[in-house]
Design a protein around this motif. Structure first.
Motif, PDB file in Angstrom:
ATOM      1  N   GLY A 163       0.773  -1.231   0.000  1.00  0.00           N
ATOM      2  CA  GLY A 163       0.000   0.000   0.000  1.00  0.00           C
ATOM      3  C   GLY A 163       0.803   1.280   0.000  1.00  0.00           C
ATOM      4  O   GLY A 163       0.246   2.353   0.230  1.00  0.00           O
ATOM      5  N   ARG A 164       2.098   1.197  -0.288  1.00  0.00           N
ATOM      6  CA  ARG A 164       2.875   2.434  -0.402  1.00  0.00           C
ATOM      7  C   ARG A 164       2.390   3.247  -1.595  1.00  0.00           C
ATOM      8  O   ARG A 164       2.383   4.477  -1.562  1.00  0.00           O
ATOM      9  N   SER A 165       2.020   2.551  -2.642  1.00  0.00           N
ATOM     10  CA  SER A 165       1.385   3.149  -3.810  1.00  0.00           C
ATOM     11  C   SER A 165       0.035   2.478  -4.000  1.00  0.00           C
ATOM     12  O   SER A 165      -0.097   1.271  -3.800  1.00  0.00           O
ATOM     13  N   LEU A 166      -0.967   3.268  -4.389  1.00  0.00           N
ATOM     14  CA  LEU A 166      -2.301   2.729  -4.630  1.00  0.00           C
ATOM     15  C   LEU A 166      -2.598   2.658  -6.128  1.00  0.00           C
ATOM     16  O   LEU A 166      -3.742   2.798  -6.555  1.00  0.00           O
ATOM     17  N   SER A 167      -1.558   2.435  -6.926  1.00  0.00           N
ATOM     18  CA  SER A 167      -1.752   2.194  -8.360  1.00  0.00           C
ATOM     19  C   SER A 167      -2.530   0.895  -8.565  1.00  0.00           C
ATOM     20  O   SER A 167      -2.393  -0.046  -7.789  1.00  0.00           O
ATOM     21  N   TRP A 168      -3.341   0.858  -9.617  1.00  0.00           N
ATOM     22  CA  TRP A 168      -4.069  -0.370  -9.932  1.00  0.00           C
ATOM     23  C   TRP A 168      -4.020  -0.675 -11.429  1.00  0.00           C
ATOM     24  O   TRP A 168      -3.770   0.210 -12.251  1.00  0.00           O
ATOM     25  N   ARG A 169      -4.252  -1.930 -11.746  1.00  0.00           N
ATOM     26  CA  ARG A 169      -4.299  -2.384 -13.137  1.00  0.00           C
ATOM     27  C   ARG A 169      -5.363  -3.466 -13.254  1.00  0.00           C
ATOM     28  O   ARG A 169      -5.485  -4.326 -12.379  1.00  0.00           O
ATOM     29  N   HIS A 170      -6.140  -3.413 -14.327  1.00  0.00           N
ATOM     30  CA  HIS A 170      -7.163  -4.437 -14.571  1.00  0.00           C
ATOM     31  C   HIS A 170      -7.117  -4.855 -16.027  1.00  0.00           C
ATOM     32  O   HIS A 170      -6.877  -4.032 -16.922  1.00  0.00           O
ATOM     33  N   GLU A 171      -7.372  -6.133 -16.253  1.00  0.00           N
ATOM     34  CA  GLU A 171      -7.433  -6.690 -17.594  1.00  0.00           C
ATOM     35  C   GLU A 171      -8.883  -7.028 -17.918  1.00  0.00           C
ATOM     36  O   GLU A 171      -9.508  -7.838 -17.239  1.00  0.00           O
ATOM     37  N   LEU A 172      -9.403  -6.394 -18.952  1.00  0.00           N
ATOM     38  CA  LEU A 172     -10.716  -6.708 -19.494  1.00  0.00           C
ATOM     39  C   LEU A 172     -10.508  -7.355 -20.853  1.00  0.00           C
ATOM     40  O   LEU A 172      -9.415  -7.274 -21.420  1.00  0.00           O
ATOM     41  N   PRO A 173     -11.504  -8.010 -21.415  1.00  0.00           N
ATOM     42  CA  PRO A 173     -11.328  -8.589 -22.747  1.00  0.00           C
ATOM     43  C   PRO A 173     -10.898  -7.530 -23.758  1.00  0.00           C
ATOM     44  O   PRO A 173     -11.624  -6.570 -24.023  1.00  0.00           O
ATOM     45  N   GLY A 174      -9.681  -7.667 -24.283  1.00  0.00           N
ATOM     46  CA  GLY A 174      -9.170  -6.746 -25.283  1.00  0.00           C
ATOM     47  C   GLY A 174      -8.781  -5.384 -24.769  1.00  0.00           C
ATOM     48  O   GLY A 174      -8.529  -4.468 -25.567  1.00  0.00           O
ATOM     49  N   LEU A 175      -8.696  -5.200 -23.460  1.00  0.00           N
ATOM     50  CA  LEU A 175      -8.424  -3.877 -22.907  1.00  0.00           C
ATOM     51  C   LEU A 175      -7.637  -3.991 -21.606  1.00  0.00           C
ATOM     52  O   LEU A 175      -8.015  -4.740 -20.708  1.00  0.00           O
ATOM     53  N   THR A 176      -6.540  -3.237 -21.525  1.00  0.00           N
ATOM     54  CA  THR A 176      -5.772  -3.102 -20.291  1.00  0.00           C
ATOM     55  C   THR A 176      -6.016  -1.713 -19.712  1.00  0.00           C
ATOM     56  O   THR A 176      -5.942  -0.712 -20.434  1.00  0.00           O
ATOM     57  N   LEU A 177      -6.314  -1.649 -18.420  1.00  0.00           N
ATOM     58  CA  LEU A 177      -6.513  -0.381 -17.720  1.00  0.00           C
ATOM     59  C   LEU A 177      -5.425  -0.234 -16.664  1.00  0.00           C
ATOM     60  O   LEU A 177      -5.251  -1.114 -15.820  1.00  0.00           O
ATOM     61  N   LEU A 178      -4.687   0.869 -16.713  1.00  0.00           N
ATOM     62  CA  LEU A 178      -3.629   1.143 -15.740  1.00  0.00           C
ATOM     63  C   LEU A 178      -3.825   2.540 -15.179  1.00  0.00           C
ATOM     64  O   LEU A 178      -3.990   3.501 -15.940  1.00  0.00           O
ATOM     65  N   ALA A 179      -3.787   2.648 -13.847  1.00  0.00           N
ATOM     66  CA  ALA A 179      -3.902   3.950 -13.195  1.00  0.00           C
ATOM     67  C   ALA A 179      -2.770   4.105 -12.187  1.00  0.00           C
ATOM     68  O   ALA A 179      -2.861   3.621 -11.058  1.00  0.00           O
ATOM     69  N   PRO A 180      -1.671   4.745 -12.578  1.00  0.00           N
ATOM     70  CA  PRO A 180      -0.604   5.014 -11.608  1.00  0.00           C
ATOM     71  C   PRO A 180      -1.092   5.986 -10.529  1.00  0.00           C
ATOM     72  O   PRO A 180      -1.814   6.933 -10.823  1.00  0.00           O
ATOM     73  N   ASP A 181      -0.707   5.730  -9.305  1.00  0.00           N
ATOM     74  CA  ASP A 181      -1.034   6.610  -8.179  1.00  0.00           C
ATOM     75  C   ASP A 181       0.002   7.736  -8.152  1.00  0.00           C
ATOM     76  O   ASP A 181       1.168   7.512  -7.848  1.00  0.00           O
TER      77      ASP A 181
END
Length: 468
Positions: free
Chosen positions: A256-274
């Motif tokens: 939890g030092r960084s709250l960045s997240w990443r999710h994989e959807l069909p045909g789509l990568t979502l990345l949100a750097p904190d």
């Protein structure tokens, strides 16, 4: 001002896209001592978990698995439908800047939430599957008011005893709860969030204006660290339906030092750097945040949510000018907040290089908010081209047209932090100026495997679709 709401929700949060189902969390707040009503999926009851209590309110979470063949859930007698099949045509909303720095809680609801009502109408006509919230979901700047230790924050940072800090903690938690309860009970948002799962990343106003770019003696003080801790606690609670115990399951850094997240959807990568948890006056991200970026491979289409625009004009010129004029130096933290600041130049290049690396796997689009204007940008050309779409101000009123014109003139000077890959600020489709000073949000649509973007502008209406 109306009484603080003691009940909100359900508010949905995206958890995972599974082969045959969608997992979401549903958050509700009710008066303390009252058990929330029945929730069920396909006739099966779901038992809620109590997450937190404050000022007579209790916050509960239901964890739901919605099968593709039965994309409904029922709560307190109301049945709601959620888009659970994410492999075909898809609609995603991107919003940011849901409030204002001063007097936001006292604004007329019909004026404040007009764009939320528009988004709701679109959802009812053609459902959205996901809502990306790109920062400043609340404006907590006035949460420090009303207590002697923080009345003049951050200009004055007094010493405090443990007893005083304990009293301040109670005050801050109550004020943050109030802001979330009021903001998340707004017309339009209430109905959308009950059917469209959200993925959120925070920015400075979710903590306080300029967090991380303020003087170190303010942010590192006992008062500053307490403010950050309460902001983080309520951010996890109301923007992720989570507590500290959920961090390893939801974020890239299990500590939890960084709250960045990443999710994989069909045909789509979502990345949100904190860009806030590890931020300092000379640092945007630390080791944990950079690890999350460097381990993202990209895919057929990648959306990177950068709460502060990654592709922007030569703001370092303005920064140098302001530092040369004593009465303008009070705005230093606003410019230091940007990737383009002199203090972050090397990190900016590093981030751009990482985005180019991801681009090798497929098209990549950066989504940003923060500036209370709508615009777009490009870096490079051909198979390495990067798009950036900025949609900022779903409820924050737009700045003057003169501000947009001045920023557009500055953008005309050009910028190229990476040799041979110039950044160009472009007008939106159908617009002639580089920046549009209207409240707005963004529609991202996949049709027949092709992505397109449409800005919804308060006065001008929807832009022509832009292919990504």
């Amino acid at each position: 001002m109306t009484p603080i709401p003691d009940r909100i929700g359900p508010i949905l949060y995206f958890r995972a896209a599974e082969p045959d189902a969608l997992r979401v969390a549903a958050l509700v707040a009710r008066p303390e001592g009252e058990t929330p009503g029945d929730m069920e999926v396909a006739g099966t009851p779901v038992i809620p978990q109590l997450l937190a209590t404050c000022e007579g309110r209790a916050v509960w979470r239901y964890d739901l698995t919605l099968p593709h063949g039965s994309p409904f859930y029922g709560f307190e007698g109301v049945e709601r439908r959620v888009v659970t099949e994410l492999s075909g045509d898809l609609r995603i909303a991107f919003v940011s800047c849901n409030g204002e720095e001063h007097g936001d809680l006292g604004r007329d609801a019909s004026e404040r939430n007009v764009m939320w009502q528009r988004l709701l109408g679109q959802h009812q006509a053609a459902p959205y599957a996901l809502m990306l919230m790109g920062g400043d979901q609340i404006y907590a700047d006035e949460a420090t008011h009303g207590h002697p230790l923080t009345e003049d924050w951050p200009d004055r940072v007094p010493d405090a005893t443990p007893a005083q800090l304990e009293e301040l903690e109670t005050h801050l938690r109550a004020r943050f709860f109030e802001r979330y309860l009021r903001t998340f009970s707004a017309p339009g948002f209430t109905e959308v969030s009950a059917e469209v799962p959200a993925l959120c990343v925070w920015d400075d106003h979710d903590i306080c204006d300029g967090w991380g770019s303020l003087r170190r003696d303010a942010t590192s003080s006992a008062i500053g660290q307490l403010l950050f801790r309460i902001a983080r606690e309520t951010y996890l609670l109301f923007q992720h339906g989570a507590t500290e115990a959920d961090i390893p399951d939801l974020f890239l850094d299990p500590e939890g030092r960084s709250l960045s997240w990443r999710h994989e959807l069909p045909g789509l990568t979502l990345l949100a750097p904190d860009l806030r948890s590890e931020r300092g006056r000379r640092q945007v991200m630390g080791t944990a945040g950079w690890h999350g970026v460097e381990t993202t491979k990209g895919g057929p289409q990648t959306f990177v949510v950068s709460s502060v625009p990654l592709l922007g004009p030569r703001l370092s010129l303005v920064e140098s000018l302001m530092m040369a004029i004593p009465r303008m130096q009070k705005y230093e933290d606003d410019l230091r907040d940007q990737w383009q600041s002199h203090a972050h130049r090397e990190e900016w290049r590093r981030m751009l290089s990482e985005v180019l690396r991801m681009r090798k796997a497929g098209p990549i689009t950066v989504l940003s908010g923060e500036i209370h204007l709508a615009t777009r940008a490009e870096m490079g050309s051909g198979p390495e081209q990067i798009h950036q779409l900025v949609a900022s101000g779903i409820s924050h009123r737009a700045p003057p047209q003169a501000y947009a014109r001045c920023l557009g003139a500055l953008a005309g000077l050009g910028e190229a932090p990476l040799p041979g890959r110039p950044i160009r600020i472009r007008p939106l489709p159908g617009q002639v100026t580089r920046y549009v000073a209207e409240r707005n949000y963004l529609r991202l649509e996949r049709r027949g495997g092709q992505w397109r973007a449409i800005w919804e502008l308060e006065e001008s209406g929807p832009t022509p679709a832009m292919a990504l």
